[in-house]
Scaffold this active site. Structure first.
Site, PDB file in Angstrom:
ATOM      1  N   ASP A   1       0.855  -1.170   0.000  1.00  0.00           N
ATOM      2  CA  ASP A   1       0.000   0.000   0.000  1.00  0.00           C
ATOM      3  C   ASP A   1       0.908   1.242   0.000  1.00  0.00           C
ATOM      4  OD1 ASP A   1      -3.211   0.597   1.627  1.00  0.00           O
ATOM      5  OD2 ASP A   1      -2.123   1.728   0.098  1.00  0.00           O
TER       6      ASP A   1
HETATM    7  C1  GLC Z   1      -4.362   4.229  -0.131  1.00  0.00           C
HETATM    8  C2  GLC Z   1      -5.272   3.095   0.290  1.00  0.00           C
HETATM    9  C3  GLC Z   1      -5.434   2.021  -0.755  1.00  0.00           C
HETATM   10  C4  GLC Z   1      -5.353   2.650  -2.137  1.00  0.00           C
HETATM   11  C5  GLC Z   1      -3.921   3.139  -2.301  1.00  0.00           C
HETATM   12  C6  GLC Z   1      -3.675   3.817  -3.656  1.00  0.00           C
HETATM   13  O1  GLC Z   1      -3.572   4.646   0.957  1.00  0.00           O
HETATM   14  O2  GLC Z   1      -4.976   2.455   1.529  1.00  0.00           O
HETATM   15  O3  GLC Z   1      -6.689   1.382  -0.517  1.00  0.00           O
HETATM   16  O4  GLC Z   1      -5.668   1.700  -3.134  1.00  0.00           O
HETATM   17  O5  GLC Z   1      -3.532   4.029  -1.263  1.00  0.00           O
HETATM   18  O6  GLC Z   1      -4.382   5.024  -3.701  1.00  0.00           O
END
Ligand code: GLC
Length: 744
Positions: free
Chosen positions: A266
């Site tokens: 993430d």
């Molecule tokens: C965010 C979220 C995740 C998302 C990613 C890309 O922090 O936790 O669900 O897909 O970053 O935006």
């Protein structure tokens, strides 16, 4: 491209080029002029210009024109012409926005979830998205956590499994390279929804048994159904952050579950293992993450700036690096990007597909099935369209911010508000409108705005303005036959980084309802929110209560379709609504304890100041029809491994209103080697009933349904007595007993 050619390509790559494939940056860096990009994101990310033109993927840049521009620019500087992957967060719709995932799950209808998902990816694919960061299948039990709004399965592992499969099938189809398909990225692995105290990014700590029983099934279902990618979560799992957790990623994900796809972290989660305190610096973070099995480092420079040294020092083998790179090249190949780097996007297709009439009509129909009717005293709903003066009051009465906090690609033009929709149904002369109040006061909205990097607002004479809005609303309400009140959460109160310790409707909105209720007129309340709220103060002062969540682009039209009876509501809650925030986490499949609260004896498991059960239970939702259950019959009270049994129940629609009912089947293992929940959802059927129609509904009970993770971490059924419950929610059920024996 054949696999041999991919291997040849891999052999031609320099180490820097290989490492580049493991890096993901935000796409806007490719849309900025050179100076801004160098002094901006590249500086903050400490990335070299060379590395920028070696990254393997970018996030959240889509749109035919942008995709072509970025891909052309990138490939012009790429030595081996390896195309970029475009990944995006299309969480509940692209240009046409659908209900937030928790709402879609409340339809308890695979077709509704499938079609919302399919149209979303058809639109996003027409705009060039290759990978979608969805489905989010985190099991959730604590509505203080803002991201419960994203959970397709809510608090139940079985619903999570069913809808994880449905969404992966909808996203990927038979071939991810084909028009209307893309790769799914299931998230957040793992157990992110169990963040302690509902505080986002917080510690998760549980037994492996609990994890396997409740949190793992939905991820496993997505993997078994072919999800191409999985995203590691921000949280720790038993003391080790997911992105550097070898047990989670190597032992469980790769070896036990056989996952062959890509693991992406993430957003900056690898770098954050330093803050977690398990890595002393970025180099150690890079080492632990690549060894644990994370292929792509999203939005940090940890891999970009440290993997090369680790390989040159022999701490990370070239083979490990090659394995990760080959998985990424393989996905690009599956998507057909080597032959066509733009994917399926082109401008005329965008014009035809995005927010098309077909998609809007579909959205209006699908959305109506996600609403949950929580209260309907004296069948006040549906309203009739005859000349009734309706006072439409509240901060959501004429508000387009009903798309939820992840609608980042939405087209906010021409979103019908509730006022538009009501006037369309009733004519403007019969709709009296007043805002009544803001959603939040200045002191409540400013922390949200500041956290978003915005400027705080100042409302001059705020109290005076509140008084004026209230007086206007009272005046309008006095002229009407009935009040429709549209209230809820601010859309930025649920979603990522939106944990709340108070999960009630804001005080100014509660005041509005309190003052309106003094008029002694019928009140229908429509709720816009992303999480289960504490609704006691609202429900007690309203005659009808319709939960619409954040319903998306066609939400207002769908709401009037339900309010006026063109559609009979059929949604059921996938999360329990608490009596008070102090009950969180609360869920229906709890353990009985040695002192269950079944009487008013003091020494039992209960609270002194509130009831023990939820305010609205899992599986609950009313209909305009009146469904009665009877004649529960079991084919045999003795079941064995190879002899499943069936249960049948009669369900009748005692009304002249056709409608859909979700018949739910729960099972309880009465005695086992470990404690087992008081009930667990094992199957459900959503059936349509004509007026006065009676149906016999049959469920099969299989040995698989009786299995659980025991203390030795074996997934097995144990002999003994079980209860089967059938009903319209997890509390109002009829039951039968049966016995399971392994041998016949
Ligand atoms: C965010 C979220 C995740 C998302 C990613 C890309 O922090 O936790 O669900 O897909 O970053 O935006």
């Amino acid at each position: 491209m054949r696999k041999e050619k991919l291997l040849d390509l891999l052999k031609q790559m320099t180490r820097e080029e290989k490492i580049g494939q493991l890096v993901q940056v935000a796409g806007e860096v490719f849309l900025m002029d050179n100076v801004s990009v160098t002094t901006g994101p590249l500086k903050s990310l400490e990335l070299s210009n060379e590395m920028l033109y070696q990254v393997g993927s970018i996030l959240n840049i889509v749109g035919s024109e942008k995709i072509r521009k970025v891909q052309d620019e990138y490939l012009s500087k790429s030595r081996l012409k390896i195309p970029l992957l475009f990944m995006a967060d299309v969480i509940n719709g692209y240009r046409t926005v659908f209900p937030i995932p928790i709402a879609q799950g409340c339809s308890w209808d695979k077709e509704v979830v499938y079609n919302c998902t399919k149209i979303s990816i058809q639109e996003a694919g027409a705009s060039g998205a290759n990978v979608n960061f969805s489905p989010m299948v985190d099991l959730v039990r604590d509505s203080r956590w803002g991201r419960v709004m994203e959970s397709i399965g809510g608090e139940d592992p079985y619903l999570g499994e069913v809808f994880a499969k449905t969404m992966v099938e909808a996203y990927q189809g038979e071939d991810i390279s084909k028009l209307g398909n893309a790769a799914a990225c299931v998230k957040h692995f793992a157990a992110y929804g169990a963040a302690e105290a509902g505080r986002d990014y917080n510690t998760v700590d549980m037994s492996e048994r609990e994890f396997r029983q409740y949190y793992l099934p939905a991820y496993q279902s997505a993997i078994e159904n072919g999800a191409e990618m999985i995203m590691t979560s921000f949280n720790t799992i038993n003391g080790i952050p997911a992105s550097v957790n070898p047990w989670l990623l190597r032992e469980l994900l790769r070896k036990e579950l056989g996952f062959q796809g890509i693991v992406i972290s993430d957003y900056s989660a690898i770098e954050e293992t330093i803050a977690h305190g398990v890595c002393k610096d970025k180099k150690e973070a890079a080492y632990k993450a690549i060894m644990a099995g994370v292929d792509i480092d999203m939005m940090s420079n940890v891999y970009a700036n440290h993997l090369k040294d680790l390989v040159e020092e022999g701490k990370v083998s070239e083979r490990l690096l090659d394995e990760a790179v080959l998985r990424i090249l393989t996905l690009k190949n599956k998507l057909g990007l080597f032959e066509n780097p733009y994917g399926n996007t082109n401008e005329e297709r965008e014009k035809k597909v995005l927010k098309s009439k077909h998609n809007l009509q579909a959205a209006r129909k699908l959305t109506a099935d996600t609403f949950v009717l929580l209260k309907n005293e004296q069948q006040i709903l549906p309203l009739n369209k005859e000349n009734k003066k309706i006072a439409l009051i509240g901060p959501y009465a004429d508000n387009i911010s009903i798309l939820g906090s992840w609608s980042i690609f939405s087209d906010k033009s021409k979103i019908p508000t509730l006022k538009h929709a009501f006037e369309e149904k009733m004519g403007t002369q019969n709709i009296l409108y007043a805002k009544g109040s803001e959603i939040l006061e200045e002191k409540e909205i400013n922390p949200i705005l500041i956290a978003d990097g915005g400027k705080p607002i100042h409302i001059e004479n705020e109290k005076e303005k509140q008084k004026q809005l209230l007086e206007e609303a009272i005046e309008v309400a006095k002229q009407a036959d009935i009040i429709v009140l549209a209230i809820g959460e601010h859309y930025r109160q649920s979603g990522e980084a939106c944990s709340r310790a108070n999960i009630e409707i804001s005080q100014i909105q509660q005041n509005l309802l309190n003052e309106l209720s003094k008029l002694k007129k019928k009140i229908v309340t429509i709720l816009f929110n992303g999480r289960p709220l504490v609704l006691k103060n609202i429900a007690e002062k309203t005659d009808a209560l319709l939960e619409v969540w954040f319903p998306g682009t066609e939400g207002a039209n769908s709401i009037t379709d339900v309010i006026f009876g063109d559609v009979n509501p059929s949604g059921k809650l996938t999360m329990s609504f608490p009596q008070a925030v102090g009950q969180c986490p609360i869920y229906y499949n709890y353990y009985n304890t040695g002192r269950p609260h079944i009487n008013n004896y003091r020494y039992v498991s209960r609270y002194q100041d509130i009831p023990t059960q939820s305010y609205y239970p899992f599986g609950y939702g009313l209909s305009y029809s009146k469904f009665e259950y009877s004649d529960l019959k079991i084919s045999s009270n003795k079941m064995s491994k190879n002899n499943p049994i069936t249960v049948t129940v009669k369900v009748k629609n005692y009304s002249n209103i056709p409608g859909k009912e979700v018949i739910q089947m729960y099972i309880q293992d009465l005695v086992a080697s470990i404690v087992r929940p008081v009930k667990e959802l094992k199957s459900f059927k959503k059936e349509y009933f004509r007026p006065w129609e009676e149906k016999q509904i049959t469920f099969e009970i299989t040995e698989e349904m009786l299995k659980f993770w025991n203390e030795k971490l074996e997934h097995k059924a144990e002999e003994g007595e079980f209860k089967v419950f059938i009903g319209s929610n997890s509390e109002d059920t009829i039951e039968e007993i049966f016995e399971y024996r392994e041998a016949n």
